[in-house]
Design an enzyme around this catalytic site. Structure first.
Site, PDB file in Angstrom:
ATOM      1  N   CYS A   5       0.841  -1.178   0.000  1.00  0.00           N
ATOM      2  CA  CYS A   5       0.000   0.000   0.000  1.00  0.00           C
ATOM      3  C   CYS A   5       0.878   1.231   0.000  1.00  0.00           C
ATOM      4  O   CYS A   5       2.089   1.146  -0.169  1.00  0.00           O
ATOM      5  CB  CYS A   5      -0.843   0.007   1.263  1.00  0.00           C
ATOM      6  SG  CYS A   5      -1.681  -1.557   1.537  1.00  0.00           S
ATOM      7  N   LEU A  31      -3.920  -1.413  -1.114  1.00  0.00           N
ATOM      8  CA  LEU A  31      -3.939  -2.412  -2.168  1.00  0.00           C
ATOM      9  C   LEU A  31      -4.285  -3.716  -1.456  1.00  0.00           C
ATOM     10  O   LEU A  31      -3.475  -4.252  -0.690  1.00  0.00           O
ATOM     11  CB  LEU A  31      -2.563  -2.501  -2.844  1.00  0.00           C
ATOM     12  CG  LEU A  31      -2.422  -3.480  -3.999  1.00  0.00           C
ATOM     13  CD1 LEU A  31      -3.269  -3.050  -5.181  1.00  0.00           C
ATOM     14  CD2 LEU A  31      -0.959  -3.578  -4.441  1.00  0.00           C
ATOM     15  N   ILE A  48      -4.603  -7.353  -0.434  1.00  0.00           N
ATOM     16  CA  ILE A  48      -3.957  -8.613  -0.801  1.00  0.00           C
ATOM     17  C   ILE A  48      -4.267  -9.700   0.236  1.00  0.00           C
ATOM     18  O   ILE A  48      -4.538 -10.833  -0.108  1.00  0.00           O
ATOM     19  CB  ILE A  48      -2.435  -8.408  -0.965  1.00  0.00           C
ATOM     20  CG1 ILE A  48      -2.177  -7.617  -2.256  1.00  0.00           C
ATOM     21  CG2 ILE A  48      -1.695  -9.742  -1.010  1.00  0.00           C
ATOM     22  CD1 ILE A  48      -0.761  -7.168  -2.460  1.00  0.00           C
ATOM     23  N   ASN A 101       2.554  -0.452   5.333  1.00  0.00           N
ATOM     24  CA  ASN A 101       2.773  -0.802   3.931  1.00  0.00           C
ATOM     25  C   ASN A 101       3.663  -2.033   3.872  1.00  0.00           C
ATOM     26  O   ASN A 101       4.771  -2.011   4.401  1.00  0.00           O
ATOM     27  CB  ASN A 101       3.456   0.368   3.203  1.00  0.00           C
ATOM     28  CG  ASN A 101       4.037  -0.031   1.847  1.00  0.00           C
ATOM     29  OD1 ASN A 101       5.058   0.490   1.435  1.00  0.00           O
ATOM     30  ND2 ASN A 101       3.407  -0.941   1.160  1.00  0.00           N
ATOM     31  N   GLY A 102       3.152  -3.098   3.235  1.00  0.00           N
ATOM     32  CA  GLY A 102       4.008  -4.265   3.067  1.00  0.00           C
ATOM     33  C   GLY A 102       3.320  -5.552   3.452  1.00  0.00           C
ATOM     34  O   GLY A 102       2.088  -5.638   3.450  1.00  0.00           O
ATOM     35  N   GLU A 103       4.137  -6.542   3.748  1.00  0.00           N
ATOM     36  CA  GLU A 103       3.620  -7.850   4.137  1.00  0.00           C
ATOM     37  C   GLU A 103       4.477  -8.412   5.271  1.00  0.00           C
ATOM     38  O   GLU A 103       5.705  -8.305   5.238  1.00  0.00           O
ATOM     39  CB  GLU A 103       3.711  -8.853   2.962  1.00  0.00           C
ATOM     40  CG  GLU A 103       3.039  -8.416   1.681  1.00  0.00           C
ATOM     41  CD  GLU A 103       1.529  -8.322   1.788  1.00  0.00           C
ATOM     42  OE1 GLU A 103       0.942  -8.884   2.743  1.00  0.00           O
ATOM     43  OE2 GLU A 103       0.925  -7.669   0.912  1.00  0.00           O
ATOM     44  N   ASP A 137      -2.256  -9.270   8.532  1.00  0.00           N
ATOM     45  CA  ASP A 137      -0.911  -9.198   9.113  1.00  0.00           C
ATOM     46  C   ASP A 137      -0.718  -7.876   9.867  1.00  0.00           C
ATOM     47  O   ASP A 137       0.068  -7.797  10.810  1.00  0.00           O
ATOM     48  CB  ASP A 137       0.167  -9.392   8.036  1.00  0.00           C
ATOM     49  CG  ASP A 137      -0.011  -8.499   6.821  1.00  0.00           C
ATOM     50  OD1 ASP A 137      -1.068  -7.866   6.678  1.00  0.00           O
ATOM     51  OD2 ASP A 137       0.922  -8.437   5.993  1.00  0.00           O
ATOM     52  N   GLY A 168      13.334 -12.900  -8.588  1.00  0.00           N
ATOM     53  CA  GLY A 168      14.604 -13.462  -8.124  1.00  0.00           C
ATOM     54  C   GLY A 168      15.581 -12.452  -7.545  1.00  0.00           C
ATOM     55  O   GLY A 168      16.748 -12.785  -7.307  1.00  0.00           O
TER      56      GLY A 168
END
Lengths: 81, 643
Positions: free
Chosen positions: B2, B51, B53, B75-77, B100, B364
Site C-alpha cells: 500500500c 492495495l 492482498i 505498507n508491506g507484508e 498481518d 529473483g
C-alpha cells in the site's frame, strides 16, 4: 595532425574542457580521460582520419596514452617502410 | 502493499490538517487504489491507501488495538503473520481481523521496538502510541519498502513516497547537489540523504521514534559478512539452503489473491519459479520483458523456462521508442536521477501484470547479492589474486574471463584492460578496493557539472560513503566487502527502489523476493566464499542445489546481467523526441543550472552521431536527462530560486 587529435580528445572525452587542462604529454590513463571502451573509439578515429591500419599488438600505452604518443605513432605509421 | 502517509503536529497544528493528509494520500493513490483510510486525533494523523492482498474484507487501515490507544498505518507484508497470530492469541490478545497488520500492533504492545525481530517480511509502517505520545516508524531489513520523512518546524511528516511529503505544501523544494554527486559516483543516494534537500529516507533495518519534538534513529539489524561464522559441509549447506528457499517461497505465496512470477531467463527468477512450481500446488502465470534489440533480448530462455515448468506465460516486447516515451513517467516514480534506462522496461512489465489481473509477483532479486552472482565479485576475486603478485604477467590475464557479454570489453588490448582494473599501490588495503574502478569511471562524469554545482559540493561521495561502513570493515575479505556494499548500497538504493518498488507500485504491483528472506540472507552470509563462487563459477551452491529442478541450459548459461538500451533509445536518425531535445537544450540546461551546457551539447552531438558506445557516456546522458526531468517535475523553475 596534432590539432585534429586534440580536438577529437576534447570533443569526445573531455567534452570541451579548457584547452589548458590537457598537456600534450599528459597520460590519458592516469588522468582517467579514456575509459575501457574509449580506447576503441580512439582507434576507430585514428584509422579513419589518418587512413592507417592499427594492429592489436599496437594497442599499447606507448602508442596511444597521450597526444604526443599518438602523434609520434601516426608519424611512424605514415612513414614508408 | 500500500501507500502510507501521515504527520505529527509538533505545536499548534497550523502546519497540517486532515486536508493536508488527503492531498498527501491522493498523490500516492497508485500505491493503493482499493481504498483509503485516515486517523486523526489532533496530534497525530495516519493515512493509508490500500492495495488489498490479505484479508480483503477485514484489513482496512489505519488499525488500532483493543482500547484504541495504539494505531498503525502499514505498507508491506508480514509473511509469518499466521504463526505470530497464533502466539498472540495464546497470550490472550484479542484480534479482530485475520490481517498481518493487526499482528504488528499487538507485537508492538508486548515488545516495543523489539517487535521488529519477530517480523519476517517487507514493510514500512508508522505506529502512534497515544498514551506515550510517541510516533514509531520502522522499515524492513533489506529496504524493500520505502519510507521518507521531513520536518517543517511545526510538524513532522512521513510517507511512502517523497511526492506525498511535497503534497503537504510545507517543505521547500530543492535538489541536493551532494545527492546528485552521490548518484553520479555511487549510482544511488546513501540514506538518509535523498535527491531533495530537507527530505530524508529512513535507512533499511532502522527504526525511528518521534516524541516531544525529538527524533531518534536506531539500527536494529545488519548482515555480518566478516567471515567468522561456523562452517557446515558443502552437502549440508546445499540442503539447508534449499530448505530455506522452499520455506521462504512458501511464505511468500501467502495471499488472498493470485500470485504470479517474473521470468528474466536467468538463473535467479528461474529458481524462484521452479520453487513455486515444484514445492507448491499454486497455479502459475509468468511474465517477462523481451527486447526488439537482440543484444538485450533473453526471450528464448524465458520461453524455454516457461515451457519446462508449464506456466501460462505473458511477454511484453520493448522497443527503443517505448523506453524514450516512458522515461519521464518512470522518473516521476523513481523520484531520483538514474544512470540507466533499465527501470523503464520493468515499469512496462508491471503494467502487463496489472492488465492480466494480478497484484503480486515473486521475483529473483537478491540472489546475486547474497550468493555472489555479480561480475563485480568475480572481478574482485581476480584483482585480489593479482594484487598478491602485482608484477605477475599471467594473473591479470584472468581479467579477460570477465564480462563475456561486452564486445567492447573483450575487444580491448590487455594493456588497457589491466590499466582499468589496476587501482594503484594501496591494493586490497583500500577500503573500497572492489568498487574503486567503476566508481572512478562513473565519477568522471562530474565534468558535466556546472560551476555552481561544483561550488556546492562538500566533498567526495566515495569518502563520505566509506565513513558509513561498519567498524572493522577494512579487515573483512575483499569479496565480502564487495558483497556488503552491494547489499547495503545498490540493492536498496537502486535495484529494490528505482528498478523495484517504485516501478512496480506505479501499476499497483507488489514484488516479493524469496532470496531476501532475512533467514536466507543471514544463512548465505555465513557460507564460505568457495561455496558461493567456485573458481569463477558464480552462485555455485545455488546451481548445485537447484540442478534437478531446472533445464540444463538455464543452469549452464553464462550469466547475462539485466540491461536495457540507453543512449540509442533516445536518438533516431540523429534526432530525439521533442521533450528530450527540450530537456537537453542549451536553454534548459542553463535555466536549471546543474550542468554546463557546452559539454552537454558535445555529448548530445556524440549521441546524434551514434558514437556513444561506452558505459560512461551512456550513464552521463541518462543521468543528465533524468536530473533535468526530475527538476521539471518536482521543482519547475530556475534552481537558484528554489534554494
Amino acid at each position: 595532425m596534432r590539432d585534429r587529435v586534440r580536438k577529437f580528445i576534447f570533443d569526445n572525452f573531455l567534452f570541451g574542457a579548457d584547452e589548458g587542462s590537457l598537456k600534450d604529454d599528459d597520460s590519458f590513463l592516469e588522468q582517467g580521460i579514456i575509459d575501457s571502451t574509449g580506447i576503441l573509439e580512439l582507434v576507430a578515429f585514428l584509422g579513419e582520419q589518418f587512413n592507417i591500419q592499427i594492429n592489436d599488438d599496437e594497442l599499447m600505452p606507448e602508442n596511444l596514452d597521450s597526444v604526443n604518443c599518438i602523434v609520434n605513432f601516426i608519424t611512424r605509421k605514415k612513414q614508408p617502410a | 502493499m500500500c501507500g502510507i502517509a501521515g504527520f505529527l503536529n509538533l505545536n499548534d497544528g497550523k502546519d497540517a490538517s486532515i486536508a493536508t493528509l488527503k492531498r498527501m494520500l491522493s498523490s500516492i493513490r497508485h500505491r493503493g487504489p482499493d481504498g483509503a483510510g485516515v486517523y486523526y486525533d489532533g496530534r497525530a494523523c495516519l493515512g493509508h491507501a490500500r492495495l488489498s492482498i490479505i484479508d480483503l474484507a477485514g484489513g482496512t487501515q489505519p488499525m488500532c488495538n483493543e482500547d484504541k490507544s495504539v494505531w498503525i498505518t502499514f505498507n508491506g507484508e508480514i509473511f509469518n503473520y499466521i504463526e505470530l497470530r497464533e502466539g498472540l492469541l495464546k497470550k490472550g490478545h484479542v484480534l479482530k481481523t485475520h490481517s498481518d497488520t493487526e499482528v504488528i500492533i499487538h507485537l508492538y504492545e508486548d515488545h516495543g521496538a523489539e517487535c521488529l525481530k519477530y517480523l519476517n517480511g517487507q514493510f514500512a509502517f508508522a505506529v502512534w502510541d497515544k498514551n506515550k505520545g510517541e510516533l514509531f516508524l520502522a522499515r524492513d531489513r533489506l529496504g524493500i519498502r520505502p519510507l521518507f520523512y521531513a520536518g517543517s518546524g511545526g510538524a513532522f511528516f512521513f510517507a511512502s513516497e517523497i511526492k506525498a511529503i511535497f503534497a503537504a505544501n510545507v517543505i521547500e523544494r530543492a535538489m541536493d547537489p551532494d545527492a546528485l554527486d552521490e548518484i553520479f559516483t555511487l549510482w544511488c543516494t546513501v540514506p538518509p540523504r535523498t535527491a531533495f534537500k530537507g527530505v530524508s529516507e529512513l535507512p533499511p533495518a532502522h527504526y525511528m521514534t518521534v516524541k516531544n519534538g525529538v527524533a531518534s534513529i536506531k539500527q536494529y539489524w545488519d548482515v555480518d559478512l566478516s567471515g567468522c561464522g561456523e562452517e557446515l559441509g558443502f552437502e549440508d549447506s546445499m540442503e539447508a539452503l534449499k530448505g530455506l528457499l522452499i520455506d521462504a517461497t512458501r511464505l511468500r505465496l501467502r495471499a488472498d489473491v493470485p500470485v504470479g512470477a517474473y521470468l528474466s531467463g536467468g538463473l535467479d527468477s528461474s529458481v524462484t519459479t521452479a520453487l513455486i512450481r515444484n514445492f507448491s500446488s499454486a497455479p502459475l502465470q509468468t511474465f517477462s520483458v523481451a527486447f526488439e534489440d537482440g543484444d538485450y533480448d533473453e526471450s528464448v530462455y524465458q520461453k524455454e523456462m516457461a515451457r519446462a515448468l508449464g506456466t501460462e506465460h505473458h511477454e511484453i516486447r520493448c522497443s527503443y521508442s517505448d523506453i524514450s516515451e516512458n522515461f519521464a513517467r518512470v522518473i516521476w516514480h523513481t523520484e531520483k536521477p538514474i544512470l540507466r534506462t533499465a527501470p523503464v522496461p520493468l515499469f512496462l512489465l508491471s503494467g502487463l501484470v496489472r492488465k492480466n489481473g494480478f497484484k503480486v509477483v515473486l521475483t529473483g532479486e537478491g540472489a546475486d547479492e547474497v550468493l555472489g552472482g555479480y561480475d563485480i565479485f568475480r572481478e574482485t576475486k581476480i584483482r585480489q589474486f593479482w594484487a598478491r603478485f602485482p608484477d605477475s604477467a599471467h594473473r591479470p590475464m584472468l581479467l579477460k574471463k570477465l564480462y563475456p557479454y561486452l564486445p567492447a570489453f573483450q575487444g580491448q588490448s590487455k594493456f588497457y584492460r589491466e590499466a582499468f582494473f589496476n587501482t594503484g599501490a594501496a591494493g586490497t588495503s583500500d577500503i573500497l578496493f572492489s568498487h574503486r574502478p567503476r566508481w572512478r569511471t562513473a565519477s568522471r562524469n562530474r565534468l558535466f557539472f556546472s560551476d555552481w554545482m561544483r561550488g556546492m559540493l562538500k566533498g567526495s561521495a566515495e569518502d563520505a560513503y566509506a565513513k558509513t561502513l561498519p567498524a572493522g570493515f577494512e579487515g573483512w575479505p575483499p569479496v565480502a566487502r564487495a558483497q556488503y556494499i552491494e547489499l547495503k548500497n545498490l540493492l536498496p538504493g537502486y535495484i529494490l527502489s528505482s528498478q523495484g518498488d517504485r516501478v512496480s507500485m506505479a501499476h499497483s504491483i507488489e514484488g516479493r523476493f524469496p532470496f531476501l528472506d532475512h533467514r536466507v540472507v543471514e544463512f548465505c552470509s555465513r557460507l564460505p566464499l568457495r561455496y558461493k563462487i567456485r573458481g569463477l563459477n558464480e552462485k555455485f551452491i545455488l546451481k548445485k542445489a537447484m540442478k534437478p529442478h531446472l533445464p540444463e541450459n538455464i543452469v549452464k548459461r553464462t550469466k547475462q546481467p539485466y540491461l536495457a538500451p540507453d543512449g540509442k533509445s533516445f536518438f533516431k536518425s540523429g534526432k530525439a523526441s521533442d521533450y528530450v531535445e527540450d530537456m537537453l537544450s542549451d536553454e534548459r540546461i542553463t535555466e536549471y543550472g546543474y550542468f554546463n551546457p557546452g559539454p552537454v551539447r558535445l555529448l548530445v552531438n556524440k549521441c546524434r552521431r551514434g558514437a556513444v558506445t561506452g558505459f560512461r557516456d551512456n550513464m552521463a546522458l541518462v543521468g543528465i536527462l533524468s536530473v533535468q526531468i526530475l527538476h521539471r517535475q518536482f521543482l519547475k523553475g530556475p534552481v537558484a530560486a528554489a534554494l
